[in-house]
Scaffold this active site. Structure first.
Site, PDB file in Angstrom:
ATOM      1  CB  THR A  71      -0.936  -0.006   1.238  1.00  0.00           C
ATOM      2  OG1 THR A  71      -1.697  -1.213   1.205  1.00  0.00           O
ATOM      3  CG2 THR A  71      -1.872   1.186   1.236  1.00  0.00           C
ATOM      4  CB  CYS A 325     -10.237  -4.670   2.766  1.00  0.00           C
ATOM      5  SG  CYS A 325     -10.251  -4.634   0.994  1.00  0.00           S
TER       6      CYS A 325
HETATM    7  N1  PLP Z   1      -1.866  -5.052  -3.744  1.00  0.00           N
HETATM    8  C1  PLP Z   1      -2.336  -6.314  -3.807  1.00  0.00           C
HETATM    9  C2  PLP Z   1      -2.551  -6.941  -5.139  1.00  0.00           C
HETATM   10  C3  PLP Z   1      -2.602  -7.034  -2.635  1.00  0.00           C
HETATM   11  O1  PLP Z   1      -3.067  -8.275  -2.711  1.00  0.00           O
HETATM   12  C4  PLP Z   1      -2.371  -6.397  -1.390  1.00  0.00           C
HETATM   13  C5  PLP Z   1      -2.702  -7.104  -0.132  1.00  0.00           C
HETATM   14  O2  PLP Z   1      -3.766  -7.682   0.032  1.00  0.00           O
HETATM   15  C6  PLP Z   1      -1.871  -5.097  -1.384  1.00  0.00           C
HETATM   16  C7  PLP Z   1      -1.629  -4.459  -2.574  1.00  0.00           C
HETATM   17  C8  PLP Z   1      -1.567  -4.393  -0.106  1.00  0.00           C
HETATM   18  O3  PLP Z   1      -0.317  -4.789   0.377  1.00  0.00           O
HETATM   19  P1  PLP Z   1       0.113  -4.499   1.889  1.00  0.00           P
HETATM   20  O4  PLP Z   1      -0.732  -5.372   2.744  1.00  0.00           O
HETATM   21  O5  PLP Z   1       1.555  -4.879   1.951  1.00  0.00           O
HETATM   22  O6  PLP Z   1      -0.077  -3.049   2.131  1.00  0.00           O
END
Ligand code: PLP
Length: 375
Positions: A71, A325
């Site tokens: 993120t 989420c």
């Molecule tokens: N992008 C994708 C494709 C994801 O699956 C996730 C996590 O579920 C994220 C971003 C977010 O990553 P992080 O949990 O390291 O912030």
């Protein structure tokens, strides 16, 4: 009985990774910015990790920046690109993770940018032809397309994406959170400007990741403060996390062929079991050429549907209804809507790792079939 089949949400920490992290949570606690011995010890752990990751990805150490995960990485690259370059247009897909979609919405509102969402087919594939046609007509464009979709596992050919973006001088960002350490990325060849990864998706710790930013694409930082990460990401580094991230990458690369074949075997086993036990079962996304860790199951409309995740959970099986989420939510996710999935049907995402066994797959498939047969 406890069966964990939600590895796209997060994976269990590999005990070997924990072993590498432990000293930095205990005796080797120094702040990497301190110039004394304790600090130098921590600093060298970070730089060793950076070197290891850069070697695996075939890029320069100066192109790797540690973050708190996917993120933050996507926020940094998307916001940094808009703040640095004359970006007037953003092209993305409706199936991106919210880390990308919500950041783009915010940027578009703030800066009055023009956002185009590419069409996707019923497996979630974008059209390269549409992308090219759009890029021909506009300039000052940032393109953000993920490598592997977290809900349906559909893969995008990032090599081709990079070629097209380069040809039309667009900045190309890719959320590769579900793909890094599951596939090899040769960043000396891929024409990606910015790519993000997250350790907890490949048996590393949560709250640690990295971004690759091509040396030709210097952007402004998102988090301001101290000089850490060559002023690209201020804040005292998560030393244990970074050491664990590098170790997890190292293990994943070392065992990739073996582990990917094993995990694909588990996924195929689940597909066969469900096909033979649940009438009308379907699979969303690109079942043949999709991410081998993700299986998105579409179940016929039934009374059992609403309660399926709850009942699996009661039976000790952890699965998801979509992205982390929205896990447990009964409304269909933005990804399922984008691929025009029938909202009457129920979606269950099973996602696998090297720590799963065939016995677990059989039990989970059996349990799902029981839930549907008693309806
Ligand atoms: N992008 C994708 C494709 C994801 O699956 C996730 C996590 O579920 C994220 C971003 C977010 O990553 P992080 O949990 O390291 O912030």
């Amino acid at each position: 009985m406890s069966i964990y089949l939600d590895n796209a949400a997060t994976t269990p920490l590999d005990p070997e990774v924990f072993e590498v992290m432990e000293p930095y949570l205990k005796d080797q606690f120094g702040n990497p910015s301190s110039t004394h011995a304790h600090g130098r010890q921590a600093k060298s752990a970070i730089e060793f990790s950076r070197k290891e990751i850069a070697e695996l990805l075939n890029c320069s150490t100066s192109e790797i920046f540690f973050t708190s995960g996917g993120t933050e990485g996507s926020n940094t690259i998307l916001r940094g690109a808009v703040a640095t370059f004359d970006i007037r247009n953003i092209i993305t897909s409706p199936t991106e993770h919210h880390a990308v979609l919500h950041t783009i919405e915010d940027l578009a509102n703030d800066r009055k940018l023009n956002v185009t969402y590419l069409d996707v087919d019923d497996q979630g594939h974008i059209s390269f032809h549409q992308l090219e046609e759009l890029l021909k007509d506009i300039s000052g464009t940032l393109v953000s397309i993920m490598h592997a979709n977290n809900e349906i596992g559909t893969l995008t050919n990032v090599e081709r994406m990079g070629e097209i973006c380069k040809e039309y001088e667009a900045v190309f960002h890719s959320d590769a959170v579900q793909a890094v350490a599951h596939y090899r990325h040769d960043l000396s060849k891929l024409k990606i400007d910015g790519m993000v990864a997250s350790a907890h998706k490949f048996h590393g710790p949560k709250g640690t990741g990295f971004m690759y930013i091509n040396k030709g694409c210097r952007i402004k930082p998102f988090i301001q403060g101290g000089p850490q990460e060559r002023e690209m990401r201020a804040g005292t580094e998560n030393v244990a996390g970074i050491a664990g991230l590098a170790k997890a990458m190292d293990i994943a690369y070392h065992d990739m062929e073996k582990d990917s074949a094993y995990i694909l075997g588990l996924k195929n086993r689940m597909v066969e079991k469900l096909k033979s036990s649940i009438t009308g079962v379907r699979f969303s996304g690109d079942l043949k050429d999709g991410l081998y860790t993700v299986l998105n199951i579409s179940l016929p409309a039934s009374e059992a549907g609403d309660m399926v995740l709850f009942n699996l959970d009661l039976a000790g099986i952890s699965a998801s209804g979509g992205s982390a989420c929205s896990a447990g939510a009964t409304t269909s996710s933005h990804v399922m809507e984008a691929i025009r999935s029938d909202p009457q049907r129920t979606t269950v995402r099973f996602s696998f790792s090297k720590f799963n066994t065939e016995v677990e797959i059989d039990s989970a498939a059996e349990q799902l079939a029981i839930l549907y047969s008693t309806n």
